[in-house]
Write an enzyme that holds these catalytic residues in place. Structure first.
Site, short mmCIF file in Angstrom:
data_model
loop_
_atom_site.label_atom_id
_atom_site.label_comp_id
_atom_site.label_asym_id
_atom_site.label_seq_id
_atom_site.Cartn_x
_atom_site.Cartn_y
_atom_site.Cartn_z
NE ARG A 148 -20.05 15.87 -45.14
CZ ARG A 148 -20.64 15.14 -44.07
NH1 ARG A 148 -19.80 14.89 -43.03
NH2 ARG A 148 -21.84 14.76 -44.32
CG ASN A 183 -20.90 19.14 -43.07
OD1 ASN A 183 -20.45 19.49 -43.94
ND2 ASN A 183 -21.88 18.11 -43.00
#
Length: 92
Positions: free
Chosen positions: A20, A38
């Protein structure tokens, strides 16, 4: 150039490997807005908006990810540009 939106779901070993944060850095470098998060199934989802060439570049990056990741598959869905995102964020 055309403005586009792309939704990506990245599958493989993509959580716990700074995917990320790396996606955010890459998106910001490319001038792309949107978010990354996520998912409960172990994948990472990216929603990206911007110039089509930049979006395609981010897609190319997502097929590999950061060095610690192992990307098995990237599912994509092109959508109409919305202009809803002021920057590129990591969502929880």
């Amino acid at each position: 150039m055309a403005l586009k939106q792309l939704n990506l779901v990245v599958r493989g070993r993509v959580q716990g490997v700074f995917f990320r944060a790396s996606a955010q850095r890459e998106a910001r470098r490319l001038g792309v807005t949107g978010w990354v998060k996520n998912r409960n199934d172990g994948s990472v989802e990216i929603l990206a908006e911007g110039e089509e060439t930049s979006i395609r570049e981010l897609y190319g990056w997502a097929q590999k990810g950061p060095s610690a990741a192992r990307v098995d598959r990237v599912d994509t869905r092109w959508r109409s540009f919305s202009g809803d995102f002021p920057d590129f964020r990591i969502l929880d």
